[in-house]
Design an enzyme around this catalytic site. Structure first.
Site, short mmCIF file in Angstrom:
data_model
loop_
_atom_site.label_atom_id
_atom_site.label_comp_id
_atom_site.label_asym_id
_atom_site.label_seq_id
_atom_site.Cartn_x
_atom_site.Cartn_y
_atom_site.Cartn_z
N SER A 1 -4.76 -9.37 -9.97
CA SER A 1 -4.90 -8.31 -8.99
C SER A 1 -4.05 -7.10 -9.38
O SER A 1 -4.25 -6.56 -10.44
CB SER A 1 -4.64 -8.74 -7.56
OG SER A 1 -5.24 -7.79 -6.69
N HIS B 1 5.29 3.65 -4.69
CA HIS B 1 5.43 5.09 -4.44
C HIS B 1 6.86 5.29 -3.96
O HIS B 1 7.32 4.56 -3.08
CB HIS B 1 4.43 5.59 -3.40
CG HIS B 1 4.31 7.07 -3.40
ND1 HIS B 1 3.51 7.75 -4.31
CD2 HIS B 1 4.92 8.01 -2.67
CE1 HIS B 1 3.63 9.05 -4.08
NE2 HIS B 1 4.47 9.23 -3.09
N CYS C 1 -3.26 -13.34 -6.88
CA CYS C 1 -4.00 -14.57 -6.59
C CYS C 1 -3.85 -15.50 -7.79
O CYS C 1 -3.18 -15.17 -8.77
CB CYS C 1 -5.46 -14.25 -6.31
SG CYS C 1 -6.29 -13.40 -7.66
#
Length: 118
Positions: free
Chosen positions: A67, A72, A87
C-alpha cells in the site's frame, strides 16, 4: 456461502505528531519513511517528496507493494501528519513506532482504522 472474515486485510494508522523539530529536511524525511517501511517488513516500490521552500514544510509519499505511507509537515507549527496504510504480512505498528522514535514528538495522537473488515 463462506463465513465472514473478522480479520481486516489492512490497517490504516494516522499519526499526528506535535512538538517536532527538523521538519524541513526533505532527505531526512524521505529516509525516515523509507526506514519505517523497512521496519514494517514492507517493499518500497517508489517514493517522491517535495519541499515547499525555506521556512515551509515537506510533503511526500512512499508507494509500497503493500500500500503506501504519506507525510505532510508544518515546521512553523512543529506538526507532522502521517498516514500509514499497509496490508499483507507487514507490521504497520512497527512503522509507526519507528517514525515516533525518529521524530521524537512531544505528543502523539495515533488513530487506528482496520480496512476491509467485514
Amino acid at each position: 456461502m463462506s463465513a465472514p472474515d473478522d480479520h481486516a486485510p489492512g490497517l490504516h494508522l494516522i499519526l499526528d505528531l506535535y512538538g517536532v523539530s527538523e521538519l524541513e529536511d526533505e532527505a531526512a524525511i524521505d529516509a525516515a519513511l523509507t526506514g519505517a517501511a523497512k521496519a514494517a517488513g514492507a517493499t518500497v516500490l517508489a517514493h517522491h517528496f517535495h519541499h515547499f521552500g525555506t521556512g515551509h514544510g515537506v510533503t511526500g509519499v512512499v508507494l509500497l507493494a503493500e500500500s503506501h505511507m504519506s507525510i505532510h509537515t508544518w515546521p512553523e507549527r512543529g506538526y507532522a501528519a502521517i498516514d500509514i496504510f499497509m496490508c499483507g504480512r507487514t507490521n504497520a505498528q512497527a512503522a509507526a513506532d519507528h517514525l515516533v522514535a525518529l521524530f521524537a514528538p512531544e505528543r502523539v495522537v495515533r488513530t487506528e482504522l482496520p480496512r476491509g473488515q467485514s
